[in-house]
Design an enzyme around this catalytic site. Structure first.
Site, PDB file in Angstrom:
ATOM      1  N   ARG A  33       0.835  -1.213   0.000  1.00 26.19           N
ATOM      2  CA  ARG A  33       0.000   0.000   0.000  1.00 26.19           C
ATOM      3  C   ARG A  33       0.865   1.257   0.000  1.00 26.19           C
ATOM      4  NH1 ARG A  33      -2.636  -4.334   2.020  1.00 26.19           N
ATOM      5  NH2 ARG A  33      -4.904  -4.401   2.168  1.00 26.19           N
ATOM      6  N   ASP A 326      -3.303 -15.787   7.264  1.00 24.14           N
ATOM      7  CA  ASP A 326      -2.075 -16.304   6.651  1.00 24.14           C
ATOM      8  C   ASP A 326      -1.269 -17.186   7.606  1.00 24.14           C
ATOM      9  OD1 ASP A 326      -2.627 -15.046   4.256  1.00 24.14           O
ATOM     10  OD2 ASP A 326      -1.560 -13.218   4.812  1.00 24.14           O
TER      11      ASP A 326
HETATM   12  C1  S3P Z   1      -4.021  -9.160   2.406  1.00 19.37           C
HETATM   13  C2  S3P Z   1      -5.240  -9.741   2.652  1.00 19.37           C
HETATM   14  C3  S3P Z   1      -5.425 -11.192   2.833  1.00 19.37           C
HETATM   15  C4  S3P Z   1      -4.100 -11.917   3.090  1.00 19.37           C
HETATM   16  C5  S3P Z   1      -3.027 -11.447   2.156  1.00 19.37           C
HETATM   17  C6  S3P Z   1      -2.770  -9.954   2.354  1.00 19.37           C
HETATM   18  C7  S3P Z   1      -3.930  -7.699   2.237  1.00 19.37           C
HETATM   19  O1  S3P Z   1      -6.016 -11.727   1.663  1.00 19.37           O
HETATM   20  O2  S3P Z   1      -4.274 -13.319   2.943  1.00 19.37           O
HETATM   21  O3  S3P Z   1      -1.824 -12.152   2.389  1.00 19.37           O
HETATM   22  O4  S3P Z   1      -2.817  -7.138   2.293  1.00 19.37           O
HETATM   23  O5  S3P Z   1      -4.988  -7.074   2.053  1.00 19.37           O
HETATM   24  P1  S3P Z   1      -7.627 -11.776   1.455  1.00 19.37           P
HETATM   25  O6  S3P Z   1      -8.117 -10.414   1.315  1.00 19.37           O
HETATM   26  O7  S3P Z   1      -7.813 -12.589   0.204  1.00 19.37           O
HETATM   27  O8  S3P Z   1      -8.144 -12.486   2.679  1.00 19.37           O
END
Ligand code: S3P
Length: 455
Positions: A33, A326
């Protein structure tokens, strides 16, 4: 960027006590981000602590391809952004390698632009569902061309003027929420995202930090309504990225499992939407001391002291899943060494990660002697407290990582405490999120190494 066919097998063996102090590299979610919002905002953004993993660097390359100026001076990444609404049409497909967050959030960011942008990735990313992001973009008027099942490669072309939408996120996903909010930056009026189950809130917090007009209301049932005013100005910021709690999970669980260990892990992001694993490990009897709790750059941060512990099994409630989504692969490893049974529920999203993590974990546990049951969206693990008889059942029992960094790291942690070694087919993929993993772990005393190929 796409991960090549050349695999780097690795093996972990039962290790002596882990000891020492480590500082965690930057959080992956915040690093992605930072590159995106820094590249989009007017003026300069300066980032320290950025995670320099392949996933994040792919996002940086994409922002560069759309006009952002990005350079590194000493330890600081300096970005001169284009200004909201002013991204340039990329001349070539944007290659996100293995990075789901990178590709999904960037699709949101550029979807509404009235130009073509094409997105590609490695074999893992090309198998993952993109419809969850493409559907709201279609509602905003974006033309989508995608491979069967809304998979990559995807080409987007935005309308002259995108329509702001009111969108209820159908699954617990910070990526989907974030993609819609980022798309809303380039639509007139108010884009509203309704989030029935709260997920990591880095996008909301950082958008506010960059000067976006954004409000969040939470009702009595915990449903959040996030409203963003589109087409506002964003201003470059100074960001210090805290350490990644998802990467912390590996040395943390290793220190709990390896006998007589005593490890200090510094600079860990403690955002409550990311700390489900720590909550669970404490419930399991883990000796984890939270030290120097502080606020840095608007986020909770702390240091952790972790000592070997005798863990016991617990039931992990499904509502905790978003705050540790995760971390289930390495929690399953902790559960393999805990007394009794651990039941993890609400795991449906694990099936669409870098691999089908539920089946990859269950397969890996089984070939290393762990008694477990894989359900449709649950995992039940019956642990062996001292790791007796755990580890590769035969020489050809090698964990298949399926281009999934967290499967590789979780099983290498397993080998540090199991009676027999644990092998994984590829440690190269770890560079996507935690390039320092091998050095950091061996520095603590872990017996992990690449398997030397016969000359
Ligand atoms: C993330 C959101 C999660 C996570 C990914 C990072 C993020 O995914 O598993 O490693 O930075 O917004 P999901 O939005 O698919 O749950």
């Amino acid at each position: 960027m796409t991960h090549g066919a050349h695999l780097k097998p690795a093996v972990a063996q039962k290790s002596g006590p882990l000891a020492g102090t480590v500082r965690m590299p930057g959080d992956k979610s915040i690093s992605h981000r930072s590159f995106m919002l820094g590249g989009l905002a007017s003026g300069q953004t300066r980032i320290t602590g950025l995670l320099e993993g392949d996933d994040v660097l792919a996002t940086g390359a994409a922002m560069r391809a759309m006009g952002a100026h990005i350079r590194k001076e000493d330890d600081v990444w300096i970005i001169d952004g284009v200004g909201n609404g002013c991204l340039l049409e990329p001349e070539a497909p944007l290659d996100f390698g293995n990075a789901g967050t990178g590709v999904r959030l960037t699709m949101g960011l550029v979807g509404p632009y009235d130009f073509d942008a094409t997105f590609i990735g490695d074999a893992s990313l090309s198998g993952r569902p993109m419809g969850r992001v493409l559907d709201p973009l279609r509602l905003m008027g974006v033309q989508v061309s995608a491979a069967a099942g809304d998979r990559l490669p995807v080409t987007l072309h935005g309308p002259r003027v995108a329509a702001p939408i009111r969108y209820r996120v159908p699954m617990a996903s910070a990526q989907v929420k974030s993609a819609v909010l980022l798309a809303g930056l380039n639509a007139p009026g108010t884009t509203v995202v309704i989030e029935p189950v709260m997920t990591r809130d880095h996008t909301e917090k950082m958008l506010e930090g960059f000067g976006a007009q954004i409000s969040v209301e939470t009702d009595g049932d915990g449903v959040r309504t996030i409203a963003l005013q589109g087409q506002g100005a964003l201003q470059g910021q100074v960001i210090d990225v805290p350490g990644d709690p998802s990467s912390t999970a590996f040395p943390l669980v290793a220190a709990l499992l390896v006998r007589d260990s005593d490890v200090i892990i510094r600079n860990v992001l403690m955002n409550p939407l990311r700390t489900g694993l720590i909550t669970t490990l404490l419930e399991m009897g883990g000796n984890i001391e939270i030290m120097n709790a502080r606020v840095s750059g608007g986020e909770d941060v702390a240091d952790l002291r972790v000592r070997s512990s005798e863990l016991h099994g617990v039931r992990v409630p499904p509502e905790r899943a978003p705050s540790m989504i995760d971390e289930y692969p390495v929690l399953a490893i902790a559960a393999s060494f805990a007394r009794g049974e651990t039941l993890m529920e609400g795991l449906e999203e694990l099936r669409v990660k870098e691999s089908d993590r539920l089946s990859a974990v269950a397969e890996g546990l089984k070939i290393n002697g762990v008694d477990c049951d894989e359900g449709e969206s649950s995992l039940r693990v019956r642990g062996v407290p001292d790791g007796a008889n755990l580890g590769a059942l035969r020489a050809d029992c090698v964990v298949q990582t399926h281009l999934d960094h967290r499967i590789a790291m979780a099983f290498l942690v397993m080998g540090l405490a199991s009676e027999r070694p644990v092998s994984v087919d590829d440690a190269g993929i770890i560079a996507t999120s935690f390039p320092e993993f091998m050095d950091l772990m061996t520095g603590l005393g872990a017996d992990i190494g690449l398997v030397q190929e016969p000359a």
